[in-house]
Scaffold this motif. Structure first.
Motif, PDB file in Angstrom:
ATOM      1  N   ASP A 286     -11.060   7.636   6.515  1.00  0.00           N
ATOM      2  CA  ASP A 286     -11.298   6.299   5.977  1.00  0.00           C
ATOM      3  C   ASP A 286     -10.566   5.243   6.802  1.00  0.00           C
ATOM      4  O   ASP A 286      -9.586   5.527   7.488  1.00  0.00           O
ATOM      5  N   ARG A 287     -11.050   4.027   6.694  1.00  0.00           N
ATOM      6  CA  ARG A 287     -10.511   2.949   7.518  1.00  0.00           C
ATOM      7  C   ARG A 287      -9.616   2.017   6.706  1.00  0.00           C
ATOM      8  O   ARG A 287      -9.423   2.186   5.519  1.00  0.00           O
ATOM      9  N   SER A 288      -9.121   1.012   7.384  1.00  0.00           N
ATOM     10  CA  SER A 288      -8.309  -0.012   6.732  1.00  0.00           C
ATOM     11  C   SER A 288      -9.156  -0.790   5.725  1.00  0.00           C
ATOM     12  O   SER A 288     -10.338  -1.022   5.952  1.00  0.00           O
ATOM     13  N   PHE A 289      -8.557  -1.178   4.610  1.00  0.00           N
ATOM     14  CA  PHE A 289      -9.312  -1.878   3.578  1.00  0.00           C
ATOM     15  C   PHE A 289      -8.651  -3.182   3.145  1.00  0.00           C
ATOM     16  O   PHE A 289      -9.117  -3.852   2.229  1.00  0.00           O
TER      17      PHE A 289
ATOM     18  N   LYS B  25      -0.333  -4.146 -12.386  1.00  0.00           N
ATOM     19  CA  LYS B  25      -0.316  -4.682 -11.018  1.00  0.00           C
ATOM     20  C   LYS B  25      -0.652  -3.603  -9.980  1.00  0.00           C
ATOM     21  O   LYS B  25      -0.410  -3.786  -8.784  1.00  0.00           O
ATOM     22  N   MET B  26      -1.231  -2.478 -10.446  1.00  0.00           N
ATOM     23  CA  MET B  26      -1.550  -1.362  -9.552  1.00  0.00           C
ATOM     24  C   MET B  26      -3.049  -1.120  -9.502  1.00  0.00           C
ATOM     25  O   MET B  26      -3.742  -1.240 -10.507  1.00  0.00           O
ATOM     26  N   VAL B  27      -3.532  -0.758  -8.318  1.00  0.00           N
ATOM     27  CA  VAL B  27      -4.922  -0.342  -8.130  1.00  0.00           C
ATOM     28  C   VAL B  27      -4.894   1.049  -7.519  1.00  0.00           C
ATOM     29  O   VAL B  27      -4.367   1.232  -6.413  1.00  0.00           O
ATOM     30  N   PHE B  28      -5.433   2.038  -8.237  1.00  0.00           N
ATOM     31  CA  PHE B  28      -5.445   3.418  -7.760  1.00  0.00           C
ATOM     32  C   PHE B  28      -6.823   3.759  -7.202  1.00  0.00           C
ATOM     33  O   PHE B  28      -7.844   3.467  -7.831  1.00  0.00           O
ATOM     34  N   SER B  29      -6.847   4.387  -6.032  1.00  0.00           N
ATOM     35  CA  SER B  29      -8.126   4.693  -5.393  1.00  0.00           C
ATOM     36  C   SER B  29      -7.985   5.893  -4.468  1.00  0.00           C
ATOM     37  O   SER B  29      -6.929   6.096  -3.845  1.00  0.00           O
ATOM     38  N   GLN B  30      -9.060   6.685  -4.371  1.00  0.00           N
ATOM     39  CA  GLN B  30      -9.065   7.813  -3.454  1.00  0.00           C
ATOM     40  C   GLN B  30      -9.251   7.298  -2.026  1.00  0.00           C
ATOM     41  O   GLN B  30     -10.091   6.444  -1.767  1.00  0.00           O
ATOM     42  N   HIS B  31      -8.443   7.810  -1.095  1.00  0.00           N
ATOM     43  CA  HIS B  31      -8.516   7.381   0.294  1.00  0.00           C
ATOM     44  C   HIS B  31      -8.076   8.543   1.172  1.00  0.00           C
ATOM     45  O   HIS B  31      -7.087   9.215   0.880  1.00  0.00           O
ATOM     46  N   ASN B  32      -8.829   8.764   2.248  1.00  0.00           N
ATOM     47  CA  ASN B  32      -8.544   9.840   3.182  1.00  0.00           C
ATOM     48  C   ASN B  32      -7.995   9.231   4.468  1.00  0.00           C
ATOM     49  O   ASN B  32      -8.709   8.505   5.172  1.00  0.00           O
TER      50      ASN B  32
ATOM     51  N   ASN C   8      11.801 -10.525  -9.456  1.00  0.00           N
ATOM     52  CA  ASN C   8      10.908 -11.572  -9.975  1.00  0.00           C
ATOM     53  C   ASN C   8       9.722 -11.814  -9.040  1.00  0.00           C
ATOM     54  O   ASN C   8       9.307 -12.956  -8.826  1.00  0.00           O
ATOM     55  N   LEU C   9       9.178 -10.714  -8.505  1.00  0.00           N
ATOM     56  CA  LEU C   9       8.051 -10.816  -7.571  1.00  0.00           C
ATOM     57  C   LEU C   9       6.803 -10.084  -8.058  1.00  0.00           C
ATOM     58  O   LEU C   9       5.743 -10.217  -7.446  1.00  0.00           O
ATOM     59  N   LEU C  10       6.912  -9.337  -9.130  1.00  0.00           N
ATOM     60  CA  LEU C  10       5.786  -8.511  -9.551  1.00  0.00           C
ATOM     61  C   LEU C  10       4.581  -9.358  -9.938  1.00  0.00           C
ATOM     62  O   LEU C  10       3.430  -8.962  -9.710  1.00  0.00           O
ATOM     63  N   HIS C  11       4.830 -10.533 -10.485  1.00  0.00           N
ATOM     64  CA  HIS C  11       3.734 -11.390 -10.951  1.00  0.00           C
ATOM     65  C   HIS C  11       2.824 -11.836  -9.808  1.00  0.00           C
ATOM     66  O   HIS C  11       1.654 -12.164 -10.022  1.00  0.00           O
ATOM     67  N   LYS C  12       3.368 -11.850  -8.579  1.00  0.00           N
ATOM     68  CA  LYS C  12       2.545 -12.270  -7.432  1.00  0.00           C
ATOM     69  C   LYS C  12       2.325 -11.123  -6.446  1.00  0.00           C
ATOM     70  O   LYS C  12       2.162 -11.330  -5.240  1.00  0.00           O
ATOM     71  N   SER C  13       2.333  -9.907  -6.973  1.00  0.00           N
ATOM     72  CA  SER C  13       2.163  -8.711  -6.145  1.00  0.00           C
ATOM     73  C   SER C  13       0.990  -7.882  -6.630  1.00  0.00           C
ATOM     74  O   SER C  13       0.599  -7.936  -7.796  1.00  0.00           O
ATOM     75  N   LEU C  14       0.450  -7.087  -5.698  1.00  0.00           N
ATOM     76  CA  LEU C  14      -0.560  -6.094  -6.041  1.00  0.00           C
ATOM     77  C   LEU C  14      -0.232  -4.824  -5.257  1.00  0.00           C
ATOM     78  O   LEU C  14      -0.033  -4.867  -4.047  1.00  0.00           O
ATOM     79  N   LEU C  15      -0.157  -3.701  -5.979  1.00  0.00           N
ATOM     80  CA  LEU C  15       0.192  -2.429  -5.366  1.00  0.00           C
ATOM     81  C   LEU C  15      -1.047  -1.545  -5.317  1.00  0.00           C
ATOM     82  O   LEU C  15      -1.594  -1.181  -6.364  1.00  0.00           O
ATOM     83  N   TYR C  16      -1.489  -1.242  -4.115  1.00  0.00           N
ATOM     84  CA  TYR C  16      -2.609  -0.322  -3.920  1.00  0.00           C
ATOM     85  C   TYR C  16      -2.032   1.080  -3.733  1.00  0.00           C
ATOM     86  O   TYR C  16      -1.205   1.290  -2.836  1.00  0.00           O
ATOM     87  N   ALA C  17      -2.452   2.018  -4.562  1.00  0.00           N
ATOM     88  CA  ALA C  17      -1.941   3.384  -4.500  1.00  0.00           C
ATOM     89  C   ALA C  17      -3.100   4.326  -4.218  1.00  0.00           C
ATOM     90  O   ALA C  17      -4.061   4.379  -4.987  1.00  0.00           O
ATOM     91  N   THR C  18      -3.038   5.045  -3.105  1.00  0.00           N
ATOM     92  CA  THR C  18      -4.148   5.903  -2.709  1.00  0.00           C
ATOM     93  C   THR C  18      -3.667   7.326  -2.449  1.00  0.00           C
ATOM     94  O   THR C  18      -2.513   7.559  -2.079  1.00  0.00           O
ATOM     95  N   ASP C  19      -4.591   8.260  -2.616  1.00  0.00           N
ATOM     96  CA  ASP C  19      -4.310   9.661  -2.308  1.00  0.00           C
ATOM     97  C   ASP C  19      -5.635  10.361  -2.062  1.00  0.00           C
ATOM     98  O   ASP C  19      -6.689   9.913  -2.526  1.00  0.00           O
ATOM     99  N   LEU C  20      -5.573  11.461  -1.345  1.00  0.00           N
ATOM    100  CA  LEU C  20      -6.764  12.282  -1.114  1.00  0.00           C
ATOM    101  C   LEU C  20      -7.165  13.043  -2.374  1.00  0.00           C
ATOM    102  O   LEU C  20      -8.343  13.309  -2.606  1.00  0.00           O
ATOM    103  N   ASN C  21      -6.186  13.357  -3.203  1.00  0.00           N
ATOM    104  CA  ASN C  21      -6.357  14.244  -4.349  1.00  0.00           C
ATOM    105  C   ASN C  21      -6.682  13.455  -5.618  1.00  0.00           C
ATOM    106  O   ASN C  21      -5.825  12.735  -6.139  1.00  0.00           O
ATOM    107  N   PRO C  22      -7.905  13.558  -6.160  1.00  0.00           N
ATOM    108  CA  PRO C  22      -8.271  12.764  -7.348  1.00  0.00           C
ATOM    109  C   PRO C  22      -7.497  13.155  -8.607  1.00  0.00           C
ATOM    110  O   PRO C  22      -7.286  12.326  -9.487  1.00  0.00           O
TER     111      PRO C  22
ATOM    112  N   TRP D 250       0.851  -1.198   0.000  1.00  0.00           N
ATOM    113  CA  TRP D 250       0.000   0.000   0.000  1.00  0.00           C
ATOM    114  C   TRP D 250       0.880   1.239   0.000  1.00  0.00           C
ATOM    115  O   TRP D 250       1.672   1.445   0.910  1.00  0.00           O
ATOM    116  N   HIS D 251       0.736   2.065  -1.045  1.00  0.00           N
ATOM    117  CA  HIS D 251       1.351   3.395  -1.092  1.00  0.00           C
ATOM    118  C   HIS D 251       0.286   4.399  -0.662  1.00  0.00           C
ATOM    119  O   HIS D 251      -0.606   4.732  -1.446  1.00  0.00           O
ATOM    120  N   ALA D 252       0.361   4.881   0.564  1.00  0.00           N
ATOM    121  CA  ALA D 252      -0.616   5.840   1.086  1.00  0.00           C
ATOM    122  C   ALA D 252      -0.093   7.255   0.842  1.00  0.00           C
ATOM    123  O   ALA D 252       1.019   7.585   1.247  1.00  0.00           O
TER     124      ALA D 252
END
Length: 269
Positions: free
Chosen positions: A199-202, A188-195, A122-136, A101-103
């Motif tokens: 906001d709570r843990s997801f 491998k990235m998921v971008f989402s708005q998060h405060n 050699n780990l990207l294939h089994k990784s997921l990066l959640y990237a969040t920010d307050l600013n859309p 998680w990149h907060a």
């Protein structure tokens, strides 16, 4: 100039109208940015400014962009990334799946840096990066994976100092003064708005990075964010903060050990 009473009104109105809670932000930093915006756009008085904030959602978005600080670069603080490369990723490699998680990800440069590290390990294939920010707006920029070509020389130097061995230009395509990073990284990235305030843990994460965000929060909000990260980390997972940030004065610090003098802690209890 906006006085302290007007700032309090502004913070309350923003929360009431838009659900954004700036009450825990450093008052001096918040005031400085509001004053800059207020003067830049030529408002005659606070009532006029507040009226526009209430009625114009597009202008409110502009205000959020001005307030939230978006200073970042790829492989920022190369020694930090070297520790990630040599000490953190070998441990994460033992896991069947890796959640990062990149907060406060801003425009995404550090998310792409992390994806490159994972790919080289050699780990990207089994990784997921959640990237969040307050600013859309910065999230939209991050999703595209397009950065100024003129920055690539500096980013390449950072990459090499972090222990990178490849030609950095392998990771992007240059086109009309822009560098577009490869889709296999962004897939491998998921971008989402998060405060971080409201906001709570997801999810449960193996690594959380929140670098140079907490310095703009007051002490109570810093502690609230740190507790959120603590709740979001699995056992023996890692928390990475910015160079001027620490968990040393938080009650949770007894459950963590620091790595190699870098601002990376491992949850041990």
């Amino acid at each position: 100039m906006v006085n302290d009473r007007e700032l309090e009104v502004l913070i309350n109105e923003i929360y009431e109208y838009y659900g954004y809670d700036f009450s825990g932000y450093s008052l001096a930093s918040f005031k400085r940015r509001i004053d800059r915006l207020y003067n830049l756009d030529g408002f005659k008085n606070f009532a006029e400014f507040l009226s526009v904030i209430r009625s114009d959602e597009e202008y409110f978005k502009r205000m959020v962009e001005e307030i939230t600080v978006n200073v970042t670069e790829m492989f920022r603080d190369p020694l930090f990334y070297k520790v990630l490369r040599t000490e953190v990723l070998p441990v994460l490699a033992t896991k069947p799946f890796i959640r990062v998680w990149h907060a406060g990800c801003s425009t995404g440069e550090e998310v792409y840096s992390m994806a490159i590290l994972l790919q080289e390990a050699n780990l990207l294939h089994k990784s997921l990066l959640y990237a969040t920010d307050l600013n859309p707006t910065v999230l939209d920029a991050a999703r595209k994976g397009v950065f100024q070509l003129g920055m690539m020389k500096q980013y390449s130097e950072n990459y090499i100092l972090s222990g990178g061995k490849r030609d950095f230009s392998e990771y992007y395509t240059a086109h009309y003064g822009r560098a577009k990073f490869r889709d296999e990284l962004s897939e491998k990235m998921v971008f989402s708005q998060h405060n971080l305030v409201s906001d709570r843990s997801f999810n449960e994460f193996d690594l959380i990075l929140c670098r140079n965000v907490l310095i703009y929060f007051d002490k109570d909000l810093q502690e609230k964010a740190l507790q959120l990260f603590d709740e979001s980390l699995s056992n023996l997972a890692y928390l990475a903060l910015g160079t001027k940030e620490t968990i040393k004065f938080s009650p949770m610090h007894k459950r963590y050990e620091q790595l190699n003098r870098e601002k990376i802690w491992r949850k041990i209890k």
